[in-house]
Design an enzyme around this catalytic site. Structure first.
Site, mmCIF file in Angstrom:
data_model
loop_
_atom_site.group_PDB
_atom_site.id
_atom_site.type_symbol
_atom_site.label_atom_id
_atom_site.label_comp_id
_atom_site.label_asym_id
_atom_site.label_seq_id
_atom_site.Cartn_x
_atom_site.Cartn_y
_atom_site.Cartn_z
ATOM 1 N N CYS A 125 0.471 -1.270 -0.324
ATOM 2 C CA CYS A 125 0.054 -0.361 -0.451
ATOM 3 C C CYS A 125 0.602 1.543 -0.137
ATOM 4 O O CYS A 125 0.539 1.967 -0.618
ATOM 5 C CB CYS A 125 -0.879 -0.133 1.236
ATOM 6 S SG CYS A 125 -2.082 -1.240 1.276
ATOM 7 N N HIS A 265 -3.791 6.521 4.022
ATOM 8 C CA HIS A 265 -3.724 5.887 3.389
ATOM 9 C C HIS A 265 -5.183 5.438 3.738
ATOM 10 O O HIS A 265 -5.846 5.494 4.270
ATOM 11 C CB HIS A 265 -3.249 4.817 3.415
ATOM 12 C CG HIS A 265 -3.194 3.130 2.527
ATOM 13 N ND1 HIS A 265 -3.589 2.988 2.055
ATOM 14 C CD2 HIS A 265 -3.169 1.867 3.679
ATOM 15 C CE1 HIS A 265 -4.150 1.824 1.816
ATOM 16 N NE2 HIS A 265 -3.368 1.009 2.572
ATOM 17 N N ASN A 295 -10.327 -0.287 0.189
ATOM 18 C CA ASN A 295 -8.367 -0.701 0.952
ATOM 19 C C ASN A 295 -8.262 -0.739 -0.862
ATOM 20 O O ASN A 295 -8.376 -1.971 -1.024
ATOM 21 C CB ASN A 295 -7.786 -1.056 1.860
ATOM 22 C CG ASN A 295 -6.766 -1.067 1.491
ATOM 23 O OD1 ASN A 295 -5.784 -0.925 0.777
ATOM 24 N ND2 ASN A 295 -5.969 -1.389 2.642
HETATM 25 O O1 UT7 Z 1 -3.914 -1.750 4.067
HETATM 26 C C1 UT7 Z 1 -3.514 -2.048 5.088
HETATM 27 C C2 UT7 Z 1 -4.092 -3.437 4.747
HETATM 28 N N1 UT7 Z 1 -4.881 -3.836 6.580
HETATM 29 C C3 UT7 Z 1 -5.445 -3.274 6.815
HETATM 30 O O2 UT7 Z 1 -5.133 -1.914 7.299
HETATM 31 C C4 UT7 Z 1 -6.631 -3.999 8.576
HETATM 32 C C5 UT7 Z 1 -6.322 -3.495 9.959
HETATM 33 N N2 UT7 Z 1 -7.175 -4.293 11.028
HETATM 34 C C6 UT7 Z 1 -8.183 -3.597 10.733
HETATM 35 O O3 UT7 Z 1 -8.735 -3.023 10.050
HETATM 36 C C7 UT7 Z 1 -9.323 -4.154 11.585
HETATM 37 O O4 UT7 Z 1 -8.363 -5.296 12.595
HETATM 38 C C8 UT7 Z 1 -10.159 -5.419 11.067
HETATM 39 C C9 UT7 Z 1 -11.133 -4.326 10.621
HETATM 40 C C10 UT7 Z 1 -9.522 -6.541 10.214
HETATM 41 C C11 UT7 Z 1 -11.254 -6.070 11.993
HETATM 42 O O5 UT7 Z 1 -11.709 -5.052 13.355
HETATM 43 P P1 UT7 Z 1 -11.414 -5.550 14.428
HETATM 44 O O6 UT7 Z 1 -11.832 -4.965 15.642
HETATM 45 O O7 UT7 Z 1 -9.878 -5.392 14.813
HETATM 46 O O8 UT7 Z 1 -12.004 -7.446 14.765
HETATM 47 P P2 UT7 Z 1 -11.117 -8.392 15.092
HETATM 48 O O9 UT7 Z 1 -9.846 -9.458 14.570
HETATM 49 O O10 UT7 Z 1 -10.794 -7.860 16.867
HETATM 50 O O11 UT7 Z 1 -12.374 -9.709 14.916
HETATM 51 C C12 UT7 Z 1 -13.232 -9.340 16.670
HETATM 52 C C13 UT7 Z 1 -14.262 -10.346 15.603
HETATM 53 C C14 UT7 Z 1 -13.835 -11.405 15.521
HETATM 54 O O12 UT7 Z 1 -14.462 -12.295 16.013
HETATM 55 P P3 UT7 Z 1 -14.581 -13.234 17.521
HETATM 56 O O13 UT7 Z 1 -12.841 -14.040 17.319
HETATM 57 O O14 UT7 Z 1 -14.067 -12.184 18.530
HETATM 58 O O15 UT7 Z 1 -15.672 -13.709 17.218
HETATM 59 C C15 UT7 Z 1 -13.677 -11.759 14.196
HETATM 60 O O16 UT7 Z 1 -13.584 -13.278 13.479
HETATM 61 O O17 UT7 Z 1 -15.038 -10.133 14.520
HETATM 62 C C16 UT7 Z 1 -14.769 -11.317 13.639
HETATM 63 N N3 UT7 Z 1 -14.840 -10.452 12.296
HETATM 64 C C17 UT7 Z 1 -15.777 -10.488 12.093
HETATM 65 N N4 UT7 Z 1 -17.065 -10.325 11.704
HETATM 66 C C18 UT7 Z 1 -18.169 -10.246 10.853
HETATM 67 C C19 UT7 Z 1 -13.671 -10.772 11.857
HETATM 68 N N5 UT7 Z 1 -14.495 -10.009 10.689
HETATM 69 C C20 UT7 Z 1 -15.582 -10.401 9.972
HETATM 70 C C21 UT7 Z 1 -16.106 -9.769 9.099
HETATM 71 N N6 UT7 Z 1 -17.871 -10.448 9.480
HETATM 72 N N7 UT7 Z 1 -15.985 -8.925 7.876
#
Ligand code: UT7
Length: 338
Positions: A125, A265, A295
């Site tokens: 990115c 970004h 993104n």
């Molecule tokens: O260019 C760089 C690219 N990447 C990024 O910038 C990503 C950076 N990270 C993020 O933006 C965030 O960490 C995410 C949006 C990916 C995730 O948000 P979060 O608040 O950090 O959620 P989490 O990873 O802590 O997950 C919370 C829950 C999990 O379930 P459990 O384990 O608590 O039961 C995930 O499995 O949300 C679940 N989850 C979803 N639920 C519904 C993960 N993806 C999804 C989804 N829909 N698409």
């Protein structure tokens, strides 16, 4: 590893200006409602955790080079530059049309930029800002006068569409800028780049390269798709973009108050809000379009720059800050006096 990277001591010895910007996104819109039918997710989850409402997906047969060339044509038109005038084409991409030739060579062919040298760089990115820095060096050192810089990615081609952790986040697109030497003019004040290979595995495509070629045995494991540790990537994004922005401002001898607009970004609205808090800059100064495009990797900051430019969010003489992070880890920031 601490995020206190070295600053560069020199400022460019020749003014390098962005004289035109352009962008392109595919027509096809993929909404959160459609994703609800593909994986176990909800519009509410995606919107509240990321701010993304929809993204664009390239058409069948539409490659990174096609999107890049369209963005480039828009930028060249705004700059008033013909294809023959371009000395160098640099594309930041992690989704090249082919391993070889470089996507920049494909774009050269489409544009008819027969006098240009061409290469791609791989900085995920951060690719567009890394390319801006490379272009600036070539121009500042009198090697070239007119450089076409593009950030373009077709992330949809390396997404596992059954992995809800990643498939809701990304989209396709391209953004471009024409950089040129302009005597006694405003331009790129400084660009700061850094990397931290220790965090390579938090956001990576493990297979498809020579370390893990795709074979009939591992083909079902989707090793050539993007894998991400979301929480760690989030944390590193805020730290690294904060460090890059602070370093670029320090190099430029400016403070956050001097900035008219910040182009970050476009990964997650919560990352942008945390960055705004960290830098103590009102969120209204940030240009955000991730709600519409998600993104788009190397294209994200370039599309946002073009959009903000065409919307007239800054005028000649204003200071703007671009700041990015991506897989590698890579991160970068640039202060530009428009
Ligand atoms: O260019 C760089 C690219 N990447 C990024 O910038 C990503 C950076 N990270 C993020 O933006 C965030 O960490 C995410 C949006 C990916 C995730 O948000 P979060 O608040 O950090 O959620 P989490 O990873 O802590 O997950 C919370 C829950 C999990 O379930 P459990 O384990 O608590 O039961 C995930 O499995 O949300 C679940 N989850 C979803 N639920 C519904 C993960 N993806 C999804 C989804 N829909 N698409």
């Amino acid at each position: 590893m601490s995020k206190s990277p070295k600053t560069r001591s020199t400022k460019p010895n020749r003014t390098v200006s962005i004289i035109g910007t352009g962008s392109y996104v595919p027509e096809r819109i993929l909404t959160n409602a459609e994703l609800e039918k593909m994986v176990e997710t909800s519009d509410e989850w995606i919107t509240s955790r990321t701010g993304i409402r929809e993204r664009r997906i390239a058409a069948e047969g539409e490659h990174t080079s096609h999107m890049a060339a369209k963005a480039a044509q828009n930028a060249m038109e705004q700059a008033g530059v013909t294809a023959e005038e371009i000395d160098l084409i640099i594309i930041g991409t992690i989704t090249p049309d082919t391993f070889t030739p470089a996507t920049a060579c494909h774009v050269q062919r489409i544009l008819g930029a027969k006098n240009a040298a061409c290469f791609d760089i791989s900085a995920a990115c951060s690719g567009f800002l890394y390319a801006v820095e490379i272009a600036q060096q070539f121009i500042a050192n009198h090697t070239y006068n007119t450089v076409l810089v593009i950030g373009a990615d077709k992330l949809s081609s390396i997404i596992d569409w059954q992995d809800r952790n990643t498939c809701v986040l990304f989209g396709d697109g391209a953004g471009a800028a024409v950089l040129r030497y302009r005597a006694r003019s405003h331009g790129v004040i400084t660009t700061f780049m850094a990397s931290d290979g220790n965090y390579g595995d938090i956001l990576h495509v493990p297979g498809g390269g020579c370390a893990m070629p795709t074979t009939p045995e591992n083909a079902g494991q989707k090793l050539n798709t993007l894998k991400m540790n979301g929480r760690e990537t989030f944390k590193q994004a805020v730290l690294s973009m904060g460090a890059a922005a602070t370093a670029a401002l320090a190099q430029a001898g400016l403070t956050a108050d001097d900035l008219t607009c910040i182009i970050p970004h476009q990964a997650n609205m919560r990352i942008i809000e945390s960055l705004a808090d960290r830098l103590k800059i009102p969120i209204e100064k940030f240009h955000v379009n991730l709600d519409r495009y998600g993104n788009t990797s190397a294209a994200a900051v370039a599309i946002a720059l073009d959009e903000a430019n065409r919307e007239g969010r800054f005028k000649v003489g204003d200071y703007i800050l671009l700041v990015v992070f991506g897989g590698g880890l890579t991160y970068a920031s640039s202060v530009i006096q428009w």
